[in-house]
Design an enzyme around this catalytic site. Sequence first.
Site, PDB file in Angstrom:
ATOM      1  N   ARG A   1     -31.780   5.723  56.107  1.00  0.00           N
ATOM      2  CA  ARG A   1     -30.653   5.671  55.278  1.00  0.00           C
ATOM      3  C   ARG A   1     -30.827   6.726  54.304  1.00  0.00           C
ATOM      4  O   ARG A   1     -30.117   7.183  53.516  1.00  0.00           O
ATOM      5  CB  ARG A   1     -30.532   3.615  54.939  1.00  0.00           C
TER       6      ARG A   1
ATOM      7  N   ASP B   1     -29.247   3.176  43.902  1.00  0.00           N
ATOM      8  CA  ASP B   1     -29.916   1.989  44.486  1.00  0.00           C
ATOM      9  C   ASP B   1     -31.179   1.519  43.106  1.00  0.00           C
ATOM     10  O   ASP B   1     -31.839   2.343  42.507  1.00  0.00           O
ATOM     11  CB  ASP B   1     -31.197   1.816  45.710  1.00  0.00           C
TER      12      ASP B   1
END
Length: 243
Positions: free
Chosen positions: A139, A154
């Site tokens: 990812r 994140d």
Amino acid sequence: MSASLLGKASDKGLLSFGVHDLRDWTYDRHRTVDDTPYGGGPGMVMKPSPWGEALDDVLTPSARLVVPTPSGRPFTQAVAAEMAAGDHLVFACGRYEGIDSRVMRHYAPLVRVDEVSIGDYVLAGGEVAVLVMIEAISRLVPGVLGNFESVTDDSFAPGRMETLVEGPVFTKPRDWRGQAVPDVLMSGHHGRIARWRRDEAFRRTAALRPDLLARLDPAGLDKHDRKLLESLDLAVDPGRVAK
Ligand code: JD8
């Protein structure tokens, strides 16, 4: 790996995956990959010979060899990002009590070899750990995620000023089984929403991950952050955190 995010990435040609069966590099009738441990002890150890034959075929000069093991260095978001920059990763999944150590030593002068652990619990083999690593690494490959923001936001992303766990998230309906979504999220006041989310992230991090708070860079905290941290029941020295 053909489903969802990884499958789409591989359909788009952004990544490709191959899987090999170690027994294809055995030449005895039973296709033996394990033997008894030198020095005694429980269980079996993976023989070096099939691994050597297999890795001689599969490794390329630019490859990195990644070996999951509970005694490895921690696989973190920073390690994932570093691996995402590589062009060929070869994962060696062990079983039994692990792979004869000489295999890793043999390849270390030829390619980068990383023995890594995905966490402090014991699995039966490396395969599930490798699926975890492949998902975390893939990812981060440009183009794999539709939305680039989702990577940089994140909470564990390297380079983010704070390293906090995420606060809670909500979607419709506004009321569900007697629980309302917090009013502030309905206010449309972006400044207040951002501050509330940050406060919730601090509260949750203090409660669940005091180890992360202890590593927080005080330079990234404003006056409001410091006040909030003082109000929390910290399991770590608040002087160290909220300085
Ligand atoms: C690879 C064999 C099992 C390991 C005896 C039975 C990673 N975080 C992690 N936990 N466990 C593993 C892991 C476990 C493995 C193998 C990874 C190969 N086993 C063995 C030694 C002790 N058990 C892992 N990454």
